[in-house]
Design a protein around this motif. Structure first.
Motif, short mmCIF file in Angstrom:
data_model
loop_
_atom_site.label_atom_id
_atom_site.label_comp_id
_atom_site.label_asym_id
_atom_site.label_seq_id
_atom_site.Cartn_x
_atom_site.Cartn_y
_atom_site.Cartn_z
N ARG A 83 0.88 -1.22 0.01
CA ARG A 83 0.07 0.05 -0.15
C ARG A 83 0.80 1.13 -0.17
NH1 ARG A 83 -5.38 -0.86 -0.42
NH2 ARG A 83 -6.11 -2.88 0.66
N SER A 105 -6.92 4.97 -8.75
CA SER A 105 -7.92 5.40 -7.58
C SER A 105 -7.00 5.60 -6.36
CB SER A 105 -9.10 4.47 -7.10
OG SER A 105 -8.38 3.24 -6.52
N CYS A 106 -5.86 4.71 -6.38
CA CYS A 106 -4.77 4.72 -4.99
C CYS A 106 -3.86 5.97 -5.27
CB CYS A 106 -3.77 3.46 -5.16
SG CYS A 106 -4.94 2.18 -4.31
N ARG A 152 -5.59 9.41 -4.48
CA ARG A 152 -5.89 9.97 -3.15
C ARG A 152 -4.70 11.05 -2.77
NH1 ARG A 152 -6.65 4.12 -0.79
NH2 ARG A 152 -7.54 3.42 -2.73
N HIS A 212 5.01 8.57 -4.55
CA HIS A 212 3.63 8.63 -5.23
C HIS A 212 4.19 8.73 -6.81
CE1 HIS A 212 2.17 9.95 -1.12
NE2 HIS A 212 2.06 8.75 -1.08
N GLY A 222 -9.26 -1.01 3.81
CA GLY A 222 -8.54 -0.38 2.89
C GLY A 222 -9.79 0.59 2.09
N ARG A 223 -9.73 0.44 0.72
CA ARG A 223 -10.87 1.18 0.25
C ARG A 223 -12.11 0.33 -0.36
NH1 ARG A 223 -11.19 6.90 -0.87
NH2 ARG A 223 -12.16 7.29 -2.70
N LYS A 254 -8.13 -4.36 -4.69
CA LYS A 254 -6.82 -4.57 -3.94
C LYS A 254 -5.73 -5.08 -5.12
CE LYS A 254 -8.78 -7.76 -1.88
NZ LYS A 254 -10.22 -8.06 -2.43
#
Length: 416
Positions: free
Chosen positions: A183, A224-225, A228, A237, A275-276, A392
């Motif tokens: 993650r 989507s990760c 954020r 990132h 998580g999401r 995931k």
């Protein structure tokens, strides 16, 4: 989504797909409000008077609405009516022709070429149009057809090449998956990225979102990760974004395949508690207190999307046969698969107890639809859950299985 449904129907029924573009579309609409503008600098007469608009201009906030009303009114004279499920698609039930409208871009889909020519001629008499012929590009997506096998291929390879060239990754080493199985984490306290880094990061994420929504749903979770962290991205990132691009560099020849015959709607729903949460491309912005509740909420949202698709299919008179002749009624229920038996039991059993009485009323929408028979929930093993890749990060072998299930394939003989 709606235009992909039209493409799928056109592929299955071997329908014609023609495209037209309206020149200066916004200038056709007559506005109803009193709006005044300053005199153009080249035509000022020194009186300091203002001009009253009679027609819409580009940049006017009312212009899109006025143009759509102008076009809708004209299509009504040709016996086209908007669908309830999507007011941007018009259908003439007598001729079986659909018209999908995206601002000034029109897709005309139908079986009879002569009737399509009549519609195009009528549009050409009312508006200045460019006849683009058979659809080859739509919203930046390349469309290719194999009519013999009733297949349509959608891809954005050119767009991917453009992004890679802009950031100097044209000759990068590809990766097998769009993200690692670990993650991402937010920036450490006190870290603030520069305005330039933030702008570059947000621009890349926006480009990836366009691909994700167009033809590459396999990168949805990865995008989507990284999205954020758009307000304060770190080098970690940025490296995650570049990994997505390196994955795309190695898979840019993959296309989204739409192939007949049409089949009844089915769906898969999954959630990652802690998580999401989410299903498909929709993420839930809430806090669940258990895996069961997370799955239950995700199933509710999946049901809403499934019901909309079922309504759209119904209005387009979708035939679940192989030749498009005759109308077969929509199945009694849309099947949605879940790998959580607790959430399925919660949807089927209206009993309220301490473990679920705190759940918001709107989350029980799925229970109501199960009782009505519009949605049917079925259990599937976790290893067969297609939606896993949307909630995931997956290892390579599981990710490739997920990608295949989405309909992303290589065209035989196609090269990067």
């Amino acid at each position: 989504m709606s235009y992909k449904v039209l493409f799928a129907i056109a592929a299955a029924w071997d329908l014609e797909i023609e495209q037209m573009d309206v020149k200066t579309a916004f200038l056709y609409g007559e506005i109803e409000e009193d709006i005044y503008v300053e005199q153009p600098k080249e035509f000022e007469d020194g009186s300091e008077r203002v001009c009253k608009l009679k027609r819409a201009l580009y940049g006017l906030k009312q212009a899109p609405r006025v143009w759509f009303k102008t076009l809708s009114d004209f299509l009504a004279t040709l016996n086209f009516k908007p669908l309830l499920a999507d007011c941007g698609i018009f259908v003439n039930t007598e001729t079986g022709i659909f018209i999908a409208v995206y601002v000034d871009d029109l897709l005309i889909v139908g079986k009879d070429k002569s009737r399509i020519r009549d519609v195009k001629a009528a549009l050409g008499r009312r508006f200045q149009m460019t006849d683009l012929g058979p659809c080859q590009y739509y919203l930046g997506i390349r469309i290719r057809r194999d009519r013999k096998s009733r297949t349509i291929y959608l891809d954005q390879q050119g767009y991917i090449d453009k992004i890679l060239a802009q950031i100097g990754l044209g000759d990068c080493k590809p990766t097998d998956t769009p993200m690692t199985t670990t993650r991402l984490h937010k920036a450490d306290d006190g870290y603030i990225c520069s305005a330039g880094d933030r702008h570059r990061f947000q621009s890349l994420v926006g480009s990836l979102m366009y691909l994700m929504l167009g033809t590459r749903p396999d990168i949805a979770f990865a995008v989507s990760c990284v999205s954020r962290y758009s307000s304060n991205p770190t080098p970690t990132h940025e490296a995650a974004v570049k990994r997505i691009l390196r994955y795309l560099a190695g898979t840019k020849i993959y296309v989204l395949v739409l192939r007949g015959p049409l089949r009844p709607l089915v769906g898969w729903t999954d959630a990652d508690w802690g998580g999401r949460l989410g299903y498909a491309k929709v993420n839930l912005r809430t806090t669940a207190l258990s895996t069961c509740e997370a799955e239950y909420r995700a199933t509710t949202n999946a049901a809403k999307e499934a019901m909309w698709l079922a309504r759209l299919y119904s209005e387009l008179s979708v035939d679940y046969g192989t030749d498009g002749k005759g109308i077969v009624k929509e199945p009694a229920a849309v099947i949605i698969y879940s790998d959580n038996q607790g959430s399925i039991a919660l949807a089927k059993n209206p009993t309220q107890h301490n473990r679920n009485r705190h759940i918001d009323i709107q989350a029980h929408f799925i229970r109501e639809q199960v009782e009505r028979g519009t949605i049917q929930l079925e259990w599937v093993r976790t290893e067969d859950m297609i939606a896993d890749g949307l909630t995931k990060p997956l290892p390579r072998d599981m990710f490739e299985k997920f990608r295949d299930a989405l309909g992303l394939q290589k065209i035989p003989g196609d090269r990067a």
